[in-house]
Design an enzyme around this catalytic site. Structure first.
Site, PDB file in Angstrom:
ATOM      1  N   PRO A   5       0.774  -1.129   0.020  1.00 11.74           N
ATOM      2  CA  PRO A   5      -0.248  -0.057  -0.093  1.00 11.74           C
ATOM      3  C   PRO A   5       1.008   1.106   0.116  1.00 11.74           C
ATOM      4  O   PRO A   5       2.032   1.312   0.621  1.00 11.74           O
ATOM      5  CB  PRO A   5      -0.818  -0.127   1.010  1.00 11.74           C
ATOM      6  CG  PRO A   5      -0.012  -1.000   2.094  1.00 11.74           C
ATOM      7  CD  PRO A   5       0.471  -1.972   1.211  1.00 11.74           C
ATOM      8  N   GLU A   6       0.466   2.137  -0.557  1.00  7.63           N
ATOM      9  CA  GLU A   6       1.323   3.527  -0.842  1.00  7.63           C
ATOM     10  C   GLU A   6       0.273   4.582  -0.035  1.00  7.63           C
ATOM     11  O   GLU A   6      -0.739   4.320   0.706  1.00  7.63           O
ATOM     12  CB  GLU A   6       1.439   3.793  -2.253  1.00  7.63           C
ATOM     13  CG  GLU A   6       2.029   2.766  -2.718  1.00  7.63           C
ATOM     14  CD  GLU A   6       2.666   3.013  -4.189  1.00  7.63           C
ATOM     15  OE1 GLU A   6       2.694   4.174  -4.818  1.00  7.63           O
ATOM     16  OE2 GLU A   6       2.515   1.956  -5.220  1.00  7.63           O
TER      17      GLU A   6
END
Length: 286
Positions: A2-3
Protein backbone atom coordinates in the site's frame (compact mmCIF):
# COMPACT_ATOMS: atom_id res chain seq x y z
CA UNK A 1 2.49 -2.71 -0.99
CA UNK A 2 0.00 0.00 0.00
CA UNK A 3 1.08 3.54 -0.73
CA UNK A 4 0.15 6.93 0.71
CA UNK A 5 -3.48 7.11 -0.53
CA UNK A 6 -4.37 3.63 0.72
CA UNK A 7 -2.76 4.23 4.12
CA UNK A 8 -4.44 7.63 4.44
CA UNK A 9 -7.85 6.08 3.74
CA UNK A 10 -7.24 3.60 6.57
CA UNK A 11 -6.01 6.37 8.88
CA UNK A 12 -9.16 8.42 8.33
CA UNK A 13 -11.35 5.42 9.15
CA UNK A 14 -9.38 4.64 12.28
CA UNK A 15 -9.62 8.26 13.42
CA UNK A 16 -13.40 8.01 13.39
CA UNK A 17 -13.69 4.68 15.21
CA UNK A 18 -10.60 4.36 17.42
CA UNK A 19 -9.34 7.79 18.52
CA UNK A 20 -9.73 8.59 22.23
CA UNK A 21 -11.11 5.18 23.17
CA UNK A 22 -9.76 3.11 26.06
CA UNK A 23 -8.58 -0.44 25.43
CA UNK A 24 -10.42 -3.11 27.42
CA UNK A 25 -8.59 -6.15 26.09
CA UNK A 26 -6.20 -7.25 23.35
CA UNK A 27 -6.17 -10.74 21.90
CA UNK A 28 -3.19 -11.82 19.78
CA UNK A 29 -4.29 -14.77 17.67
CA UNK A 30 -1.15 -15.26 15.59
CA UNK A 31 2.39 -14.72 16.85
CA UNK A 32 3.65 -13.45 13.47
CA UNK A 33 1.26 -10.51 13.69
CA UNK A 34 3.35 -9.05 16.53
CA UNK A 35 6.78 -10.42 15.59
CA UNK A 36 8.18 -6.88 15.38
CA UNK A 37 7.19 -6.42 19.02
CA UNK A 38 10.20 -8.28 20.33
CA UNK A 39 8.80 -8.83 23.83
CA UNK A 40 6.03 -10.98 22.37
CA UNK A 41 2.26 -11.11 22.17
CA UNK A 42 1.53 -11.27 25.89
CA UNK A 43 3.61 -8.15 26.54
CA UNK A 44 1.96 -6.36 23.61
CA UNK A 45 -1.51 -7.11 25.00
CA UNK A 46 -0.56 -6.28 28.60
CA UNK A 47 1.00 -2.92 27.73
CA UNK A 48 -2.08 -1.81 25.76
CA UNK A 49 -4.83 -2.99 28.12
CA UNK A 50 -6.34 -0.05 30.00
CA UNK A 51 -4.57 2.53 27.82
CA UNK A 52 -6.27 5.38 25.97
CA UNK A 53 -5.51 5.65 22.25
CA UNK A 54 -4.95 8.94 20.44
CA UNK A 55 -5.76 10.09 16.91
CA UNK A 56 -4.04 7.89 14.31
CA UNK A 57 -1.22 9.53 12.38
CA UNK A 58 0.64 8.87 9.16
CA UNK A 59 3.89 9.83 7.50
CA UNK A 60 4.12 8.63 3.93
CA UNK A 61 3.20 4.93 3.94
CA UNK A 62 3.74 4.56 7.69
CA UNK A 63 0.75 4.45 10.04
CA UNK A 64 0.67 4.59 13.82
CA UNK A 65 -1.82 5.01 16.65
CA UNK A 66 -0.46 7.04 19.59
CA UNK A 67 -1.05 5.69 23.08
CA UNK A 68 -1.95 8.87 24.95
CA UNK A 69 -1.33 7.50 28.43
CA UNK A 70 2.10 5.92 27.92
CA UNK A 71 4.12 7.97 25.41
CA UNK A 72 4.27 5.05 23.01
CA UNK A 73 2.60 4.24 19.69
CA UNK A 74 1.23 1.20 17.89
CA UNK A 75 3.06 1.06 14.55
CA UNK A 76 1.14 -0.79 11.85
CA UNK A 77 2.85 -2.56 8.96
CA UNK A 78 0.12 -3.47 6.47
CA UNK A 79 2.48 -5.52 4.33
CA UNK A 80 0.92 -7.09 1.25
CA UNK A 81 -2.48 -7.97 2.71
CA UNK A 82 -2.86 -6.39 6.15
CA UNK A 83 -6.22 -4.78 6.90
CA UNK A 84 -7.76 -2.90 9.81
CA UNK A 85 -11.46 -3.62 10.10
CA UNK A 86 -13.96 -2.13 12.56
CA UNK A 87 -16.59 -4.75 13.33
CA UNK A 88 -19.49 -5.23 15.77
CA UNK A 89 -18.59 -7.47 18.72
CA UNK A 90 -20.89 -10.22 17.49
CA UNK A 91 -19.66 -10.27 13.86
CA UNK A 92 -18.14 -13.62 12.83
CA UNK A 93 -14.35 -13.74 12.96
CA UNK A 94 -12.60 -13.34 9.63
CA UNK A 95 -10.63 -16.37 8.43
CA UNK A 96 -7.33 -14.52 8.73
CA UNK A 97 -8.01 -12.53 11.92
CA UNK A 98 -4.67 -11.98 13.71
CA UNK A 99 -5.27 -9.38 16.45
CA UNK A 100 -8.45 -8.20 18.18
CA UNK A 101 -8.72 -4.99 20.23
CA UNK A 102 -11.81 -4.38 22.36
CA UNK A 103 -12.71 -1.08 23.99
CA UNK A 104 -14.26 -0.03 27.28
CA UNK A 105 -16.39 2.77 25.92
CA UNK A 106 -18.09 4.13 22.82
CA UNK A 107 -20.02 2.09 20.25
CA UNK A 108 -20.15 -1.70 20.51
CA UNK A 109 -17.37 -2.19 17.98
CA UNK A 110 -13.91 -3.71 18.07
CA UNK A 111 -10.80 -3.21 15.98
CA UNK A 112 -9.51 -6.22 14.07
CA UNK A 113 -6.21 -6.69 12.28
CA UNK A 114 -6.67 -9.19 9.46
CA UNK A 115 -3.73 -10.38 7.37
CA UNK A 116 -3.98 -13.28 4.94
CA UNK A 117 -0.27 -13.54 4.15
CA UNK A 118 1.02 -12.48 7.61
CA UNK A 119 3.65 -10.17 6.09
CA UNK A 120 2.23 -7.24 8.05
CA UNK A 121 1.95 -6.75 11.79
CA UNK A 122 1.66 -4.49 14.82
CA UNK A 123 4.33 -3.41 17.29
CA UNK A 124 4.62 -0.97 20.18
CA UNK A 125 7.39 1.65 20.15
CA UNK A 126 8.53 4.70 22.07
CA UNK A 127 7.91 8.08 20.45
CA UNK A 128 10.26 11.00 19.90
CA UNK A 129 9.67 14.52 21.23
CA UNK A 130 7.63 15.41 18.13
CA UNK A 131 5.40 12.35 18.45
CA UNK A 132 7.00 10.15 15.79
CA UNK A 133 7.62 6.48 16.62
CA UNK A 134 11.37 6.14 17.02
CA UNK A 135 11.56 3.41 14.35
CA UNK A 136 10.39 5.77 11.60
CA UNK A 137 12.08 8.99 12.71
CA UNK A 138 14.32 8.80 9.61
CA UNK A 139 11.40 8.79 7.16
CA UNK A 140 11.05 11.97 5.06
CA UNK A 141 7.87 14.03 4.91
CA UNK A 142 5.46 13.19 2.13
CA UNK A 143 4.43 15.55 -0.70
CA UNK A 144 0.96 16.12 0.81
CA UNK A 145 2.47 17.27 4.11
CA UNK A 146 2.13 21.08 4.46
CA UNK A 147 5.70 21.18 5.78
CA UNK A 148 7.19 19.35 2.80
CA UNK A 149 9.93 21.61 1.39
CA UNK A 150 10.04 21.52 -2.44
CA UNK A 151 13.41 23.27 -2.65
CA UNK A 152 15.05 20.94 -0.14
CA UNK A 153 13.70 17.99 -2.14
CA UNK A 154 15.03 19.45 -5.40
CA UNK A 155 18.51 19.93 -3.98
CA UNK A 156 18.53 16.43 -2.49
CA UNK A 157 17.36 15.02 -5.81
CA UNK A 158 20.24 16.67 -7.65
CA UNK A 159 22.78 15.44 -5.10
CA UNK A 160 21.44 11.90 -5.14
CA UNK A 161 22.88 11.13 -8.58
CA UNK A 162 20.57 8.24 -9.29
CA UNK A 163 17.61 7.72 -11.60
CA UNK A 164 14.26 9.32 -10.94
CA UNK A 165 12.15 6.30 -10.05
CA UNK A 166 14.79 5.03 -7.63
CA UNK A 167 14.76 8.46 -6.00
CA UNK A 168 10.96 8.54 -5.73
CA UNK A 169 10.95 5.19 -3.94
CA UNK A 170 13.64 6.29 -1.47
CA UNK A 171 11.55 6.93 1.65
CA UNK A 172 14.35 8.93 3.29
CA UNK A 173 14.10 11.42 0.41
CA UNK A 174 10.34 11.59 -0.14
CA UNK A 175 7.84 9.29 1.54
CA UNK A 176 4.54 7.81 0.47
CA UNK A 177 5.39 7.12 -3.18
CA UNK A 178 5.53 3.47 -4.22
CA UNK A 179 5.66 1.59 -7.49
CA UNK A 180 2.11 2.34 -8.65
CA UNK A 181 2.04 6.08 -8.04
CA UNK A 182 5.62 6.56 -9.23
CA UNK A 183 4.66 5.09 -12.60
CA UNK A 184 1.48 7.14 -12.72
CA UNK A 185 3.16 10.44 -11.83
CA UNK A 186 6.02 9.84 -14.26
CA UNK A 187 3.49 9.10 -17.01
CA UNK A 188 1.66 12.35 -16.30
CA UNK A 189 4.96 14.26 -16.26
CA UNK A 190 6.18 12.53 -19.48
CA UNK A 191 9.39 11.46 -17.73
CA UNK A 192 11.10 8.10 -18.29
CA UNK A 193 11.74 6.17 -15.10
CA UNK A 194 15.49 5.87 -15.83
CA UNK A 195 16.10 9.59 -16.34
CA UNK A 196 19.09 10.74 -14.20
CA UNK A 197 18.23 13.08 -11.33
CA UNK A 198 21.49 15.06 -11.52
CA UNK A 199 20.17 17.07 -14.49
CA UNK A 200 16.71 17.87 -13.11
CA UNK A 201 15.94 21.58 -13.30
CA UNK A 202 13.74 23.32 -10.75
CA UNK A 203 10.84 23.56 -13.25
CA UNK A 204 11.06 19.84 -14.00
CA UNK A 205 11.17 18.95 -10.30
CA UNK A 206 8.27 21.30 -9.57
CA UNK A 207 6.25 19.81 -12.41
CA UNK A 208 6.87 16.25 -11.21
CA UNK A 209 5.92 17.13 -7.63
CA UNK A 210 2.73 18.68 -8.95
CA UNK A 211 1.85 15.47 -10.75
CA UNK A 212 2.67 13.35 -7.69
CA UNK A 213 0.32 15.46 -5.59
CA UNK A 214 -2.32 15.40 -8.29
CA UNK A 215 -2.32 11.63 -8.75
CA UNK A 216 -2.38 11.00 -5.00
CA UNK A 217 -5.23 13.45 -4.49
CA UNK A 218 -7.16 11.80 -7.33
CA UNK A 219 -6.60 8.39 -5.74
CA UNK A 220 -7.71 9.64 -2.32
CA UNK A 221 -10.93 10.95 -3.81
CA UNK A 222 -11.97 7.42 -4.86
CA UNK A 223 -10.63 5.46 -1.91
CA UNK A 224 -7.20 4.49 -3.23
CA UNK A 225 -6.22 1.52 -5.37
CA UNK A 226 -7.47 -1.95 -4.36
CA UNK A 227 -6.39 -5.19 -6.03
CA UNK A 228 -7.88 -8.62 -5.19
CA UNK A 229 -9.96 -7.09 -2.37
CA UNK A 230 -6.80 -5.88 -0.61
CA UNK A 231 -6.13 -2.44 0.88
CA UNK A 232 -9.76 -1.92 1.87
CA UNK A 233 -10.92 0.76 4.28
CA UNK A 234 -12.03 -0.04 7.84
CA UNK A 235 -15.54 -0.85 6.60
CA UNK A 236 -14.18 -3.42 4.14
CA UNK A 237 -14.86 -1.25 1.07
CA UNK A 238 -12.45 -1.24 -1.86
CA UNK A 239 -11.04 1.81 -3.62
CA UNK A 240 -11.59 2.41 -7.32
CA UNK A 241 -8.51 4.26 -8.55
CA UNK A 242 -7.39 1.13 -10.43
CA UNK A 243 -10.01 2.12 -13.02
CA UNK A 244 -8.18 5.41 -13.62
CA UNK A 245 -4.62 4.11 -13.94
CA UNK A 246 -2.89 5.40 -17.08
CA UNK A 247 0.32 3.34 -16.97
CA UNK A 248 0.52 0.79 -14.17
CA UNK A 249 -0.80 -2.64 -15.14
CA UNK A 250 -1.69 -1.57 -18.72
CA UNK A 251 0.99 -3.43 -20.69
CA UNK A 252 0.02 -3.64 -24.36
CA UNK A 253 -2.95 -1.29 -24.01
CA UNK A 254 -2.93 2.02 -25.90
CA UNK A 255 -1.56 5.07 -24.13
CA UNK A 256 -4.48 7.33 -23.29
CA UNK A 257 -2.47 10.29 -24.58
CA UNK A 258 -0.88 9.09 -27.83
CA UNK A 259 -2.22 5.53 -28.40
CA UNK A 260 1.23 3.89 -28.41
CA UNK A 261 1.17 0.52 -26.57
CA UNK A 262 2.18 0.79 -22.92
CA UNK A 263 5.31 -1.22 -22.16
CA UNK A 264 6.43 -3.08 -19.05
CA UNK A 265 10.05 -3.58 -18.03
CA UNK A 266 11.46 -5.60 -15.13
CA UNK A 267 12.92 -3.17 -12.63
CA UNK A 268 14.40 -3.85 -9.15
CA UNK A 269 12.30 -6.99 -8.58
CA UNK A 270 9.26 -4.98 -9.66
CA UNK A 271 7.83 -3.80 -12.97
CA UNK A 272 7.89 -0.35 -14.54
CA UNK A 273 5.08 0.65 -16.90
CA UNK A 274 5.59 3.52 -19.32
CA UNK A 275 4.72 4.90 -22.73
CA UNK A 276 7.72 4.62 -25.10
CA UNK A 277 6.47 7.57 -27.16
CA UNK A 278 5.49 10.01 -24.40
CA UNK A 279 8.27 9.01 -22.00
CA UNK A 280 11.39 8.92 -24.10
CA UNK A 281 14.27 6.89 -22.68
CA UNK A 282 17.36 8.97 -21.85
CA UNK A 283 20.27 8.76 -24.22
CA UNK A 284 23.09 6.50 -23.06
CA UNK A 285 26.58 7.99 -23.33
CA UNK A 286 28.97 5.92 -25.45
Amino acid sequence: MPELPEVEIVRRGLERWVAHRTVAAVEVLHARAVRRHLAGGEDFAHRLTGQRLGAPSRRGKYLWIPVETSGTAIVAHLGMSGQFLVQPHDAPDEKHLRVRVRFQDGPATELRFVDQRTFGGLSLHDTTADGLPDVIAHIARDPLDPLFDDEVFHQALRRKRTTIKRALLDQSLISGVGNIYADEALWRARIHYERPTAHFTRPRTAGLLGHIREVMSDALAVGGTSFDSLYVNVNGESGYFDRSLNAYGREGLPCRRCAAPIRRRAWMNRSSYFCPACQRAPRVSP
